[in-house]
Every structure is written in structure tokens, then in C-alpha cells.
Write a protein that holds these residues in place. Structure first.
Motif, PDB file in Angstrom:
ATOM      1  N   LYS A 126      10.168  -8.343   2.224  1.00  0.00           N
ATOM      2  CA  LYS A 126      10.692  -7.335   3.156  1.00  0.00           C
ATOM      3  C   LYS A 126      10.961  -6.022   2.413  1.00  0.00           C
ATOM      4  CE  LYS A 126      14.475  -6.541   6.438  1.00  0.00           C
ATOM      5  NZ  LYS A 126      14.812  -5.234   5.869  1.00  0.00           N
ATOM      6  N   LEU A 127      11.512  -6.129   1.192  1.00  0.00           N
ATOM      7  CA  LEU A 127      11.820  -4.941   0.393  1.00  0.00           C
ATOM      8  C   LEU A 127      10.548  -4.163   0.058  1.00  0.00           C
ATOM      9  CD1 LEU A 127      13.775  -3.182  -1.256  1.00  0.00           C
ATOM     10  CD2 LEU A 127      13.488  -4.778  -3.153  1.00  0.00           C
ATOM     11  N   LEU A 128       9.491  -4.879  -0.332  1.00  0.00           N
ATOM     12  CA  LEU A 128       8.216  -4.223  -0.657  1.00  0.00           C
ATOM     13  C   LEU A 128       7.660  -3.469   0.554  1.00  0.00           C
ATOM     14  CD1 LEU A 128       6.161  -6.643  -2.964  1.00  0.00           C
ATOM     15  CD2 LEU A 128       6.942  -4.331  -3.478  1.00  0.00           C
ATOM     16  N   LYS A 129       7.761  -4.088   1.714  1.00  0.00           N
ATOM     17  CA  LYS A 129       7.268  -3.427   2.929  1.00  0.00           C
ATOM     18  C   LYS A 129       8.049  -2.139   3.185  1.00  0.00           C
ATOM     19  CE  LYS A 129       8.161  -4.970   7.131  1.00  0.00           C
ATOM     20  NZ  LYS A 129       8.161  -5.803   8.359  1.00  0.00           N
ATOM     21  N   ASP A 130       9.375  -2.210   3.043  1.00  0.00           N
ATOM     22  CA  ASP A 130      10.217  -1.026   3.251  1.00  0.00           C
ATOM     23  C   ASP A 130       9.895   0.076   2.233  1.00  0.00           C
ATOM     24  OD1 ASP A 130      11.447  -2.298   5.343  1.00  0.00           O
ATOM     25  OD2 ASP A 130      13.187  -2.956   4.160  1.00  0.00           O
ATOM     26  N   LEU A 131       9.651  -0.329   0.984  1.00  0.00           N
ATOM     27  CA  LEU A 131       9.330   0.647  -0.060  1.00  0.00           C
ATOM     28  C   LEU A 131       7.989   1.340   0.212  1.00  0.00           C
ATOM     29  CD1 LEU A 131      10.423  -1.301  -3.290  1.00  0.00           C
ATOM     30  CD2 LEU A 131      11.591   0.619  -2.208  1.00  0.00           C
ATOM     31  N   ILE A 132       7.034   0.566   0.735  1.00  0.00           N
ATOM     32  CA  ILE A 132       5.711   1.133   1.068  1.00  0.00           C
ATOM     33  C   ILE A 132       5.846   2.133   2.217  1.00  0.00           C
ATOM     34  CG2 ILE A 132       3.417   0.607   1.978  1.00  0.00           C
ATOM     35  CD1 ILE A 132       3.601  -2.099   0.448  1.00  0.00           C
ATOM     36  N   ILE A 137       1.507 -10.271  -2.219  1.00  0.00           N
ATOM     37  CA  ILE A 137       2.604  -9.938  -1.299  1.00  0.00           C
ATOM     38  C   ILE A 137       2.337  -8.567  -0.672  1.00  0.00           C
ATOM     39  CG2 ILE A 137       5.105  -9.569  -1.091  1.00  0.00           C
ATOM     40  CD1 ILE A 137       5.492 -11.294  -3.567  1.00  0.00           C
ATOM     41  N   VAL A 138       1.887  -7.615  -1.510  1.00  0.00           N
ATOM     42  CA  VAL A 138       1.588  -6.263  -1.015  1.00  0.00           C
ATOM     43  C   VAL A 138       0.487  -6.322   0.040  1.00  0.00           C
ATOM     44  CG1 VAL A 138       0.620  -4.018  -1.652  1.00  0.00           C
ATOM     45  CG2 VAL A 138       2.367  -5.072  -3.095  1.00  0.00           C
ATOM     46  N   GLU A 139      -0.539  -7.096  -0.257  1.00  0.00           N
ATOM     47  CA  GLU A 139      -1.656  -7.230   0.709  1.00  0.00           C
ATOM     48  C   GLU A 139      -1.174  -7.811   2.035  1.00  0.00           C
ATOM     49  OE1 GLU A 139      -5.425  -7.885  -2.372  1.00  0.00           O
ATOM     50  OE2 GLU A 139      -4.374  -9.621  -1.528  1.00  0.00           O
ATOM     51  N   SER A 140      -0.192  -8.717   1.954  1.00  0.00           N
ATOM     52  CA  SER A 140       0.291  -9.384   3.172  1.00  0.00           C
ATOM     53  C   SER A 140       1.160  -8.463   4.044  1.00  0.00           C
ATOM     54  CB  SER A 140       1.074 -10.652   2.806  1.00  0.00           C
ATOM     55  OG  SER A 140       2.294 -10.309   2.181  1.00  0.00           O
ATOM     56  N   VAL A 141       1.767  -7.428   3.451  1.00  0.00           N
ATOM     57  CA  VAL A 141       2.668  -6.559   4.227  1.00  0.00           C
ATOM     58  C   VAL A 141       2.072  -5.171   4.484  1.00  0.00           C
ATOM     59  CG1 VAL A 141       4.714  -7.732   3.334  1.00  0.00           C
ATOM     60  CG2 VAL A 141       3.885  -5.671   2.171  1.00  0.00           C
ATOM     61  N   LEU A 142       0.914  -4.894   3.892  1.00  0.00           N
ATOM     62  CA  LEU A 142       0.354  -3.537   3.940  1.00  0.00           C
ATOM     63  C   LEU A 142       0.032  -3.084   5.365  1.00  0.00           C
ATOM     64  CD1 LEU A 142      -0.325  -1.194   2.158  1.00  0.00           C
ATOM     65  CD2 LEU A 142      -2.590  -2.152   1.759  1.00  0.00           C
ATOM     66  N   ALA A 185       3.214  -2.356   7.215  1.00  0.00           N
ATOM     67  CA  ALA A 185       3.848  -1.144   6.692  1.00  0.00           C
ATOM     68  C   ALA A 185       3.150   0.109   7.218  1.00  0.00           C
ATOM     69  CB  ALA A 185       3.825  -1.167   5.158  1.00  0.00           C
ATOM     70  N   SER A 186       1.817   0.082   7.247  1.00  0.00           N
ATOM     71  CA  SER A 186       1.045   1.221   7.757  1.00  0.00           C
ATOM     72  C   SER A 186       1.325   1.457   9.236  1.00  0.00           C
ATOM     73  CB  SER A 186      -0.455   0.982   7.537  1.00  0.00           C
ATOM     74  OG  SER A 186      -0.758   0.916   6.163  1.00  0.00           O
ATOM     75  N   ARG A 187       1.443   0.359   9.977  1.00  0.00           N
ATOM     76  CA  ARG A 187       1.719   0.466  11.410  1.00  0.00           C
ATOM     77  C   ARG A 187       3.110   1.068  11.646  1.00  0.00           C
ATOM     78  NH1 ARG A 187       4.562  -2.569  14.404  1.00  0.00           N
ATOM     79  NH2 ARG A 187       4.587  -4.284  12.890  1.00  0.00           N
ATOM     80  N   VAL A 220      -5.173   5.432   5.315  1.00  0.00           N
ATOM     81  CA  VAL A 220      -6.016   4.475   4.598  1.00  0.00           C
ATOM     82  C   VAL A 220      -5.341   4.229   3.243  1.00  0.00           C
ATOM     83  CG1 VAL A 220      -8.266   4.059   3.562  1.00  0.00           C
ATOM     84  CG2 VAL A 220      -8.097   5.324   5.723  1.00  0.00           C
ATOM     85  N   VAL A 221      -4.901   3.002   3.027  1.00  0.00           N
ATOM     86  CA  VAL A 221      -4.203   2.656   1.776  1.00  0.00           C
ATOM     87  C   VAL A 221      -5.111   1.768   0.931  1.00  0.00           C
ATOM     88  CG1 VAL A 221      -2.156   1.635   0.731  1.00  0.00           C
ATOM     89  CG2 VAL A 221      -1.984   2.769   2.964  1.00  0.00           C
ATOM     90  N   THR A 222      -5.377   2.223  -0.274  1.00  0.00           N
ATOM     91  CA  THR A 222      -6.225   1.454  -1.196  1.00  0.00           C
ATOM     92  C   THR A 222      -5.363   0.922  -2.331  1.00  0.00           C
ATOM     93  OG1 THR A 222      -8.082   2.931  -0.710  1.00  0.00           O
ATOM     94  CG2 THR A 222      -8.265   1.536  -2.681  1.00  0.00           C
TER      95      THR A 222
END
Length: 231
Positions: free
Chosen positions: A113-119, A142-147, A150-152, A164-166
Motif C-alpha cells: 500500500k505504501l509503495l502505491k501511495d509513493l508512486i 510489488i511495484v508491477e502489481s500496484v502500478l 497507482a496510475s489510475r 505511461v510508466v516504464t
């Protein structure tokens, strides 16, 4: 016409007169010489007293200056000790906080959840249509799973199209430390994101956030420490 007796008397009178006059003159010279001697002696004494006073004042000033210098040096040494003690405590506090950060990623659910918020926060700061994301290699999945989420969320908050996040798979952030006494570069977690051209970079790692938070709180921490050390 004077006889021999009269001549003898006159000669004796003249001799007495001359002798008396010589004695008086000698006495005058003696008195004058004594007065001059006393005056000169007094002048020498006064000059010597003045020299001694000046020497005493000079040495007193030297002692006073030396005392002030020694006091200043002791005061500076005390200040340096206090500052050093402050630095030691501050560094110890920061090191302790840094060790606690390393445990954040141990709780997988909370860390995800923290990684998603940081992104999301990083995307809002950059406001770029295309960005590059860099994370630790251990956090990639984990980043791939929340990316996508997070973008939405970013698009909903900013009312723009999702960027577009690479994910950078060639260069990762440093890994967690291998041991508590390791001196290798490490990262406690989080992300670093940049615009596509690399001109805008936003470092949103846990370590960077700790540095920012610590920097803001440092004056308050030092003030509190100064009160405790001075007590």
C-alpha cells in the motif's frame, strides 16, 4: 706710616676674610651640590617609579589578555563538546530511525500500500505524460502489481490521462543492507521517478523522506537537546 705689626695685622685680617669667604663659597657649593643631587635623585626615583608602574600595567594587561584568551579557548572547547555531543545524539537518533525503516518492507501488505501511495505522490509531483520508475530489484514484482492502480488513482486525482510508466529493469536502487555493520550503499524501500528526458527527478525513497523529515525537525531537536545538555 705703618709699622710691621700693623702690616702683619692687616695681612692676617685679609687672610681671615679670604678664608671665611672661601669657606662660605665652599659651603654654598656644597649645599647647591647636595640640592642638585637630591633633585636628580628624586627625578631618577620618579622615573624609576614611572617605569615600574608602566611595566606593571603592561604585565597586568598581558595577564588579563592571556586570561581572556584562555577563557575564550575553554568556552569554545566547551561549545565544541556540546555540539559534538548533540551531533552524536542526532546521528544516533537518525541511525535508529533508519534501522526502523528497514523493517517497513517486512510487512508485505502495508508496504505494498505504501509503495502505491509513493508512486501516486511521485506522479503528482512530476505531472509528466511519460515517466521512468526505478525501484529495488526485490520490490519489482510489488511495484508491477500496484502500478496500474497507482496510475489510475493519479488520473482520477489530476483529471488527466494516465501516464505511461516504464520500470527501469537495467538499473535498480541499492538493495537492503546485507548486515547491520555493512557499509555498502543501501535503500530501505520506495521509488525514484523521472521524466522521460531525465531532466526532472523525484526521489521518493524511504531514506530520502527520512532525510527531509529529519532536516525539518533538526532545529527543534537541537533546541530540545541544548536544553537537556545545558541542564
Amino acid at each position: 706710616m705703618m709699622n710691621d705689626a700693623d702690616v702683619s695685622r692687616q695681612i692676617q685680617q685679609m687672610a681671615r676674610f679670604i678664608r671665611q669667604e672661601a669657606e662660605e663659597k665652599a659651603n654654598e657649593i656644597s649645599v647647591s651640590a647636595e640640592e642638585e643631587f637630591n633633585i636628580e635623585k628624586l627625578q631618577i626615583l620618579e622615573a624609576e617609579k614611572k617605569r615600574i608602574r608602566q611595566e606593571f600595567e603592561r604585565k597586568t594587561k598581558q595577564v588579563d589578555i592571556r586570561r581572556k584568551i584562555e577563557y575564550s579557548m575553554q568556552l569554545n572547547a566547551s561549545r565544541i563538546k556540546v555540539l559534538q555531543a548533540q551531533d552524536d545524539i542526532v546521528n544516533s537518533m537518525k541511525e535508529s530511525a533508519s534501522k526502523q525503516l528497514l523493517r517497513v518492507s517486512n510487512n508485505k501488505k502495508e508496504y505494498k500500500k505504501l509503495l502505491k501511495d509513493l508512486i501516486v505522490q511521485s506522479l503528482i509531483r512530476l505531472k509528466e505524460p511519460a515517466v521512468l520508475l526505478r525501484c529495488r530489484e526485490v520490490d519489482r514484482k510489488i511495484v508491477e502489481s500496484v502500478l496500474e492502480d497507482a496510475s489510475r488513482l493519479y488520473a482520477e486525482k489530476t483529471k488527466v490521462h494516465a501516464p505511461v510508466v516504464t520500470i527501469d529493469t537495467t538499473v535498480y536502487l541499492p538493495p537492503p543492507p546485507k548486515s547491520s555493520d555493512s557499509h555498502d550503499p543501501f535503500c530501505s524501500g520506495g521509488v525514484v521517478m523521472a521524466s522521460k528526458d531525465g531532466k526532472i527527478v523525484f526521489e521518493n525513497t524511504l531514506d530520502a523522506r527520512l532525510d527531509v523529515a529529519f532536516g525539518k525537525k533538526l532545529p527543534e531537536i537541537r533546541k530540545q537537546l541544548l536544553g537537556k545538555l545545558g541542564a
